[in-house]
Design a protein around this motif. Structure first.
Motif, PDB file in Angstrom:
ATOM      1  N   VAL A 156     -13.542 -12.512  -0.050  1.00 23.75           N
ATOM      2  CA  VAL A 156     -12.915 -11.712  -1.096  1.00 23.75           C
ATOM      3  C   VAL A 156     -11.408 -11.875  -1.058  1.00 23.75           C
ATOM      4  N   LEU A 157     -10.822 -11.668   0.111  1.00 23.77           N
ATOM      5  CA  LEU A 157      -9.365 -11.732   0.245  1.00 23.77           C
ATOM      6  C   LEU A 157      -9.008 -12.522   1.502  1.00 23.77           C
ATOM      7  N   PRO A 158      -8.659 -13.793   1.340  1.00 26.82           N
ATOM      8  CA  PRO A 158      -8.330 -14.619   2.502  1.00 26.82           C
ATOM      9  C   PRO A 158      -7.061 -14.170   3.232  1.00 26.82           C
ATOM     10  N   ALA A 159      -6.138 -13.509   2.524  1.00 23.68           N
ATOM     11  CA  ALA A 159      -4.861 -13.116   3.126  1.00 23.68           C
ATOM     12  C   ALA A 159      -5.065 -12.077   4.228  1.00 23.68           C
ATOM     13  N   ASP A 160      -4.192 -12.121   5.225  1.00 21.27           N
ATOM     14  CA  ASP A 160      -4.271 -11.175   6.336  1.00 21.27           C
ATOM     15  C   ASP A 160      -3.480  -9.907   6.031  1.00 21.27           C
ATOM     16  N   ASN A 161      -3.851  -9.208   4.976  1.00 24.51           N
ATOM     17  CA  ASN A 161      -3.184  -7.958   4.626  1.00 24.51           C
ATOM     18  C   ASN A 161      -3.564  -6.855   5.610  1.00 24.51           C
ATOM     19  N   VAL A 162      -2.712  -5.866   5.729  1.00 22.26           N
ATOM     20  CA  VAL A 162      -2.958  -4.758   6.652  1.00 22.26           C
ATOM     21  C   VAL A 162      -4.064  -3.869   6.091  1.00 22.26           C
ATOM     22  N   PRO A 163      -5.089  -3.566   6.893  1.00 24.82           N
ATOM     23  CA  PRO A 163      -6.175  -2.713   6.392  1.00 24.82           C
ATOM     24  C   PRO A 163      -5.785  -1.249   6.315  1.00 24.82           C
ATOM     25  N   ASN A 164      -6.384  -0.544   5.355  1.00 28.38           N
ATOM     26  CA  ASN A 164      -6.260   0.917   5.255  1.00 28.38           C
ATOM     27  C   ASN A 164      -4.823   1.410   5.296  1.00 28.38           C
ATOM     28  N   VAL A 165      -3.946   0.713   4.583  1.00 28.05           N
ATOM     29  CA  VAL A 165      -2.524   1.074   4.588  1.00 28.05           C
ATOM     30  C   VAL A 165      -2.315   2.512   4.147  1.00 28.05           C
ATOM     31  N   LEU A 166      -2.974   2.908   3.068  1.00 29.11           N
ATOM     32  CA  LEU A 166      -2.715   4.216   2.487  1.00 29.11           C
ATOM     33  C   LEU A 166      -3.086   5.377   3.403  1.00 29.11           C
ATOM     34  N   SER A 167      -3.936   5.120   4.391  1.00 30.66           N
ATOM     35  CA  SER A 167      -4.358   6.182   5.313  1.00 30.66           C
ATOM     36  C   SER A 167      -3.438   6.310   6.520  1.00 30.66           C
ATOM     37  N   ARG A 168      -2.456   5.441   6.634  1.00 27.97           N
ATOM     38  CA  ARG A 168      -1.559   5.467   7.791  1.00 27.97           C
ATOM     39  C   ARG A 168      -0.441   6.488   7.607  1.00 27.97           C
ATOM     40  N   PRO A 169      -0.072   7.177   8.682  1.00 30.40           N
ATOM     41  CA  PRO A 169       0.964   8.217   8.577  1.00 30.40           C
ATOM     42  C   PRO A 169       2.276   7.699   7.997  1.00 30.40           C
ATOM     43  N   GLU A 170       2.663   6.471   8.372  1.00 29.37           N
ATOM     44  CA  GLU A 170       3.917   5.922   7.833  1.00 29.37           C
ATOM     45  C   GLU A 170       3.841   5.781   6.317  1.00 29.37           C
ATOM     46  N   ALA A 171       2.710   5.277   5.818  1.00 30.37           N
ATOM     47  CA  ALA A 171       2.549   5.099   4.381  1.00 30.37           C
ATOM     48  C   ALA A 171       2.543   6.444   3.659  1.00 30.37           C
ATOM     49  N   MET A 172       1.904   7.424   4.257  1.00 29.00           N
ATOM     50  CA  MET A 172       1.886   8.757   3.651  1.00 29.00           C
ATOM     51  C   MET A 172       3.302   9.297   3.495  1.00 29.00           C
ATOM     52  N   ALA A 173       4.132   9.077   4.518  1.00 32.77           N
ATOM     53  CA  ALA A 173       5.526   9.531   4.455  1.00 32.77           C
ATOM     54  C   ALA A 173       6.291   8.766   3.384  1.00 32.77           C
TER      55      ALA A 173
END
Length: 271
Positions: A82-99
């Motif tokens: 689906v996505l060959p790129a090594d993107n970071v998983p579950n970004v939106l659930s991370r505390p930094e992203a929430m901030a």
């Protein structure tokens, strides 16, 4: 047009600087009446957390009064098919992203999110946690038709609809109707002996767009071209002809929302 030097987190500001230059040329009137790039959506790294704020300030300064929002990279899938790129998983659930998202909301900017349907639970949570933030769900909520989903179109449709309905309950969420000509949808128009007609697009896509408009209403839907990416499967003219045919049953007011009004409101564009 990212900046070639300086701190890594500020390099995307170069893109806003470049686009604002194009907008200024257009606003001069020397190239016709169309106001190109009247609204600019840039990008930031959500994992900066609160440190995203000086980057947002730089975008706002570089874009003048045209900078409207951000579209960070959050799309991810466990399957490399689906996505060959090594993107970071579950970004939106991370505390930094929430901030970082809270900072985006504080600055009065919108948040565009391209996510696959498998990530829509996270998108819904962002909407619930930030009721004053306008969240723009890109590419019809990311239904998939490749990799492990290649032979599961009906199952995916049911699950996609269920998850999208949850997102639609958040009044601060709007959705872009488009992006289905990317390879992720699995429609494979690029493999046809001839480019698809607008009728072929309508036949394949109508039920997806019908669901989006049913759930969100025309006032929270906007058509998107997603060009030049969509060019791999169809032409610009054929795409927009398909959109026109897909909305024949709607009133003039509803079509105005779908084709321009919602976008003008969400991105705060002058008439």
């Amino acid at each position: 047009m990212y900046r070639a030097s300086g701190p890594e987190e500020f390099k995307p500001v170069g893109e806003t600087e470049f686009i604002n230059g194009i907008a200024a040329q257009s606003a001069s009137g020397l190239y016709g009446p169309t106001k190109v790039c009247a609204g600019i959506v840039g990008t930031v790294d959500l994992l900066l957390g609160n440190r995203v704020e000086p980057v947002l300030e730089s975008h706002l300064a570089a874009g003048g009064d045209r900078f409207r929002g951000v579209r960070p990279t959050i799309v991810w899938h466990e399957s490399k098919e689906v996505l060959p790129a090594d993107n970071v998983p579950n970004v939106l659930s991370r505390p930094e992203a929430m901030a970082a998202v809270r900072s985006i909301s504080k600055f009065g900017l919108s948040l565009d999110l391209w996510a696959f349907f498998t990530q829509l639970d996270e998108v819904a949570q962002v909407c619930r946690d930030n009721p004053d933030l306008t969240v723009v769900v890109n590419h019809a909520g990311g239904p998939l038709g490749i990799g492990p989903y290649a032979d599961r179109r009906e199952d995916v449709f049911v699950e996609w609809r269920k998850k999208l309905e949850i997102v639609s309950r958040c009044e601060n969420a709007v959705i872009k109707l488009g992006g289905l000509a990317m390879r992720y949808g699995g429609f494979a128009f690029n493999e046809l002996p001839e480019p698809p007609s607008s009728d072929v697009l309508v036949e394949n896509w109508k039920r997806y767009f019908d669901v989006c408009i049913e759930l969100f209403g025309p006032q929270r839907c906007m058509f998107e071209s997603n060009f030049p990416v969509d060019r791999g499967m169809c032409s610009y003219q054929v795409l927009w002809n398909a959109f026109k045919k897909l909305t024949r049953q709607f009133s003039e007011t509803e079509r105005q929302c779908l084709f321009s009004g919602t976008a003008a409101r969400v991105y705060r564009l002058a008439d």
